[in-house]
Design a protein around this motif. Structure first.
Motif, mmCIF file in Angstrom:
data_model
loop_
_atom_site.group_PDB
_atom_site.id
_atom_site.type_symbol
_atom_site.label_atom_id
_atom_site.label_comp_id
_atom_site.label_asym_id
_atom_site.label_seq_id
_atom_site.Cartn_x
_atom_site.Cartn_y
_atom_site.Cartn_z
ATOM 1 N N GLU A 243 0.830 -1.211 0.000
ATOM 2 C CA GLU A 243 0.000 0.000 0.000
ATOM 3 C C GLU A 243 0.862 1.258 0.000
ATOM 4 O O GLU A 243 0.464 2.293 -0.552
ATOM 5 C CB GLU A 243 -0.927 -0.013 1.209
ATOM 6 N N ARG A 246 1.682 1.787 -3.605
ATOM 7 C CA ARG A 246 0.513 2.298 -4.322
ATOM 8 C C ARG A 246 0.320 3.782 -4.047
ATOM 9 O O ARG A 246 -0.005 4.567 -4.934
ATOM 10 C CB ARG A 246 -0.734 1.510 -3.937
ATOM 11 N N SER A 247 0.526 4.172 -2.790
ATOM 12 C CA SER A 247 0.376 5.580 -2.432
ATOM 13 C C SER A 247 1.415 6.444 -3.134
ATOM 14 O O SER A 247 1.114 7.555 -3.602
ATOM 15 C CB SER A 247 0.492 5.732 -0.919
ATOM 16 N N GLY A 250 0.362 7.251 -6.460
ATOM 17 C CA GLY A 250 -0.871 8.030 -6.546
ATOM 18 C C GLY A 250 -2.105 7.198 -6.742
ATOM 19 O O GLY A 250 -3.158 7.720 -7.128
ATOM 20 N N GLU A 251 -2.023 5.911 -6.461
ATOM 21 C CA GLU A 251 -3.169 5.025 -6.638
ATOM 22 C C GLU A 251 -3.994 4.980 -5.359
ATOM 23 O O GLU A 251 -3.497 5.216 -4.257
ATOM 24 C CB GLU A 251 -2.689 3.616 -6.995
ATOM 25 N N ASN A 252 -5.278 4.640 -5.495
ATOM 26 C CA ASN A 252 -6.158 4.494 -4.334
ATOM 27 C C ASN A 252 -5.808 3.222 -3.576
ATOM 28 O O ASN A 252 -5.392 2.220 -4.174
ATOM 29 C CB ASN A 252 -7.613 4.443 -4.776
ATOM 30 N N PRO A 253 -6.000 3.236 -2.272
ATOM 31 C CA PRO A 253 -5.707 2.015 -1.493
ATOM 32 C C PRO A 253 -6.647 0.879 -1.875
ATOM 33 O O PRO A 253 -7.796 1.104 -2.248
ATOM 34 C CB PRO A 253 -5.935 2.446 -0.029
ATOM 35 N N THR A 254 -6.131 -0.356 -1.800
ATOM 36 C CA THR A 254 -6.943 -1.518 -2.156
ATOM 37 C C THR A 254 -7.714 -2.077 -0.984
ATOM 38 O O THR A 254 -8.690 -2.782 -1.146
ATOM 39 C CB THR A 254 -6.030 -2.630 -2.740
ATOM 40 N N SER A 256 -8.354 -1.666 3.707
ATOM 41 C CA SER A 256 -8.051 -0.982 4.966
ATOM 42 C C SER A 256 -7.388 -1.967 5.900
ATOM 43 O O SER A 256 -7.389 -3.176 5.662
ATOM 44 C CB SER A 256 -9.327 -0.429 5.612
#
Length: 260
Positions: A243, A246-247, A250-254, A256
């Motif tokens: 994660e 991904r951050s 600039g990608e959205n989290p997959t 929580s």
């Protein structure tokens, strides 16, 4: 534990009887003897027992200490005060060992732990009925324990001695809700893949320069080696790294952290 009795002498506050009963049931004891209690049976005793009603209902009320000690071959009395009459002195742990040594030797007769009055404890005459004197090593500037608290200390030591003799654990292991498999340690291959992943992320965030490593990865390997990472914990750590990458892109989290 069935051969051990707790004896309370001339207890003035019924709440202490209830508290003692609760402490006894918590630690697996059931035989309570009350020598001339000032107020018993009592609703306050029942309230303080908090579910140990069976111990209260089974309590034997007697008119003298001699009656409470009938059939006992080992009697140990508690006191916070120094006495002129010398007795063999034990701390609570030693008292528990003494009790179970007698049980191990199959000596006939019960074992009694005797507790005195809230305001003055046991008299010298009552202590003479005891082979041993138990002293709880409390703060010398404030040494007198509440009666129910004193009972709790001694019955806890009895419980610990019992568990150790039976070879049973004295602490519980906490298991995660997922599966027993995840409690297994991470394999060497899994750890190696994790270190490769960790190093890559540390480079990406600018924390680690592979051209100037300064033993960073070696130190992190030692750190994780001491931690003893499980399979479940490895999944969490790898998820954090993924994660993070991904951050950075600039990608959205997959997912929580509630998913782990």
């Amino acid at each position: 534990m069935d051969k051990i009795r707790i004896v309370l002498v001339n207890t003035s506050h019924p709440g202490n009887i209830g508290g003692a009963a609760r402490a006894m049931k918590n630690m697996g004891l059931a035989h309570l003897y009350l020598v001339e209690p000032e107020d018993f049976p009592s609703g306050e005793a029942r309230a303080r027992a908090s579910g140990a009603d069976d111990v209260l209902e089974g309590a034997i009320v007697v008119a003298s200490l001699d009656e409470a000690l009938a059939g006992c071959s080992l009697v140990m009395g508690t006191s916070a005060r120094d006495r002129r009459i010398p007795l063999s002195l034990l701390d609570p742990r030693e008292a528990a060992e003494k009790a179970f040594t007698q049980l191990d030797d199959n000596i006939e007769g019960d074992i009694a732990l005797v507790f005195g009055r809230e305001h003055s404890g046991l008299t010298n005459e009552e202590l003479q009925r005891c082979q041993f004197h138990i002293h709880i090593p409390s703060n010398p500037e404030f040494s007198s324990l509440n009666l129910a608290a004193a009972v709790q200390v001694l019955v806890y030591e009895l419980r610990m001695a019992q568990l150790q003799r039976a070879g049973e654990p004295t602490k519980m292991r906490k298991f995660e809700a997922s599966s027993m498999l995840n409690e297994q340690p991470a394999s060497a291959d899994e750890m190696e893949r994790y270190f490769e992943h960790l190093e890559q992320v540390l480079i990406e965030v600018g924390f680690h320069d592979p051209n100037k490593p300064r033993h960073l990865m070696a130190r992190l390997r030692r750190l994780y080696g001491r931690a003893g990472v499980s399979k479940l914990e490895m999944n969490i750590l790898r998820g954090i790294l993924t994660e993070t990458q991904r951050s950075l892109r600039g990608e959205n989290p997959t997912r929580s952290n509630d998913d782990v």
